[in-house]
Design a protein around this motif. Structure first.
Motif, PDB file in Angstrom:
ATOM      1  N   TRP A  77      12.956 114.895  72.803  1.00 40.10           N
ATOM      2  CA  TRP A  77      12.393 115.369  74.258  1.00 40.10           C
ATOM      3  C   TRP A  77      12.764 114.477  75.739  1.00 40.10           C
ATOM      4  O   TRP A  77      13.618 114.129  76.254  1.00 40.10           O
ATOM      5  CB  TRP A  77      12.001 116.532  74.881  1.00 40.10           C
ATOM      6  N   VAL A 100      18.592 118.802  66.508  1.00 39.95           N
ATOM      7  CA  VAL A 100      17.157 119.874  67.009  1.00 39.95           C
ATOM      8  C   VAL A 100      17.811 121.140  66.880  1.00 39.95           C
ATOM      9  O   VAL A 100      16.606 122.045  66.022  1.00 39.95           O
ATOM     10  CB  VAL A 100      16.742 119.724  69.005  1.00 39.95           C
ATOM     11  N   GLN A 139      20.199 117.736  70.715  1.00 37.08           N
ATOM     12  CA  GLN A 139      20.392 118.721  71.036  1.00 37.08           C
ATOM     13  C   GLN A 139      21.033 119.809  69.890  1.00 37.08           C
ATOM     14  O   GLN A 139      20.154 120.491  68.875  1.00 37.08           O
ATOM     15  CB  GLN A 139      21.208 119.232  71.935  1.00 37.08           C
ATOM     16  N   ARG A 164      12.290 117.741  68.203  1.00 37.84           N
ATOM     17  CA  ARG A 164      12.208 118.555  69.747  1.00 37.84           C
ATOM     18  C   ARG A 164      11.540 117.659  70.465  1.00 37.84           C
ATOM     19  O   ARG A 164      11.799 117.199  71.290  1.00 37.84           O
ATOM     20  CB  ARG A 164      12.413 119.647  69.894  1.00 37.84           C
TER      21      ARG A 164
END
Length: 99
Positions: A79, A53, A50, A75
């Protein structure tokens, strides 16, 4: 090389070699033909992905990382792995590859 990430808690996740290598490096691991991510390590791995990203998106907003219209963002690439880790962690199951 193709990575096939597996867990008893989820469906398999297949990723092309360069993308799998990048993902593993982002979570602080050296790419390898075989490996395991234990449930207790998944919280930190999710946070690492995260953070990467967010950094990529901040660079793009500042104009430091121009985006091609046909490019797949980080992302979008990570994911599925983040979701896999969340489910595997909740079930207490590891994620393995190359076995």
């Amino acid at each position: 090389m193709i990575y096939k990430f597996k867990s008893q808690a989820t469906s398999d996740l297949i990723m092309l070699g360069p993308n799998g290598d990048q993902l593993l490096r982002l979570i602080g691991r050296e790419p390898s033909a075989k490996g395991i991510i234990e449930p207790q390590a998944m919280f930190a791995a999710i946070a690492d992905l995260q953070q990467a990203v967010a950094a990529e998106e901040a660079d793009r907003e500042r104009g430091d990382a121009p985006r091609r219209p046909d490019a797949v963002s980080l992302r979008q690439r990570v994911w599925p792995m983040i979701e896999m880790m969340k489910r595997a962690q909740a079930a207490g199951e590891p994620i393995v590859w190359g076995v």
